[in-house]
Design a protein around this motif. Structure first.
Motif, short mmCIF file in Angstrom:
data_model
loop_
_atom_site.label_atom_id
_atom_site.label_comp_id
_atom_site.label_asym_id
_atom_site.label_seq_id
_atom_site.Cartn_x
_atom_site.Cartn_y
_atom_site.Cartn_z
N TYR A 130 -5.93 13.30 -1.31
CA TYR A 130 -5.26 12.04 -1.00
C TYR A 130 -5.66 10.94 -1.98
CZ TYR A 130 -4.65 14.32 3.55
OH TYR A 130 -4.34 15.20 4.55
N SER B 68 0.82 -1.20 0.00
CA SER B 68 0.00 0.00 0.00
C SER B 68 0.86 1.25 0.00
CB SER B 68 -0.91 0.03 1.23
OG SER B 68 -1.82 -1.05 1.25
N SER C 135 -0.30 12.10 -1.25
CA SER C 135 -0.88 13.36 -0.81
C SER C 135 -0.59 14.43 -1.84
CB SER C 135 -0.30 13.78 0.54
OG SER C 135 -0.59 12.84 1.55
N GLN D 47 -5.36 6.82 -1.42
CA GLN D 47 -4.94 5.62 -0.72
C GLN D 47 -4.95 4.46 -1.70
OE1 GLN D 47 -3.96 5.13 2.62
NE2 GLN D 47 -3.38 3.12 1.82
N ASN E 260 -4.21 0.48 -2.18
CA ASN E 260 -4.03 -0.81 -1.53
C ASN E 260 -3.95 -1.91 -2.57
OD1 ASN E 260 -4.32 0.42 1.05
ND2 ASN E 260 -6.55 0.26 0.89
N ARG F 114 0.09 5.76 0.27
CA ARG F 114 -0.84 6.87 0.35
C ARG F 114 -0.19 8.11 -0.25
NH1 ARG F 114 -3.02 10.37 5.50
NH2 ARG F 114 -5.15 10.73 4.76
#
Length: 115
Positions: A80, A17, A21, A82, A84, A19
């Motif tokens: 953002y 994963s 920004s 995210q 996964n 993330r």
């Protein structure tokens, strides 16, 4: 000066994963649609996800549905993504974009998914 500054890219193993920004400044962020695009080598840039400003309604490319999640914090003027269950085919430069009265692009951040 309008700025969209991305961070969070890097190298990750398949199944991992990340993330991303995107910090926005210099414009009224909450009034803009936030978007993430990606472009892999030799391929056309594609829209990955979008989120509206006032309602937070989201849309995703079929290739990332169920794995990626776009969100925004209007108070922090940040977008953002995210990511996964990353796959090698997710490898690309990821760009954030803000669409409104005028459109703004971030500088891009590299995401590499490899064993």
């Amino acid at each position: 000066q309008v700025k969209l500054v991305e961070s969070g890219g890097g190298v990750v193993q398949p199944g991992g994963s990340l993330r991303l920004s995107c910090a926005a400044s210099g414009f009224t962020f909450r009034g803009y649609v936030g978007l993430w695009y990606r472009q892999a080598p030799g391929k056309e840039r594609e829209l990955v996800a979008s989120i509206t400003g006032p309602t937070g309604s989201t849309n995703y490319a079929d290739s990332v549905k169920g794995r990626f999640s776009i969100s925004r914090d209007n108070a922090r003027t940040t977008l953002y993504l995210q990511m996964n269950s990353l796959k090698p085919e997710d490898t690309a430069v990821y760009y954030c974009k803000a669409d409104g009265a005028t459109n703004y692009w971030g500088q891009g951040t590299q995401v590499t998914v490899s064993s």
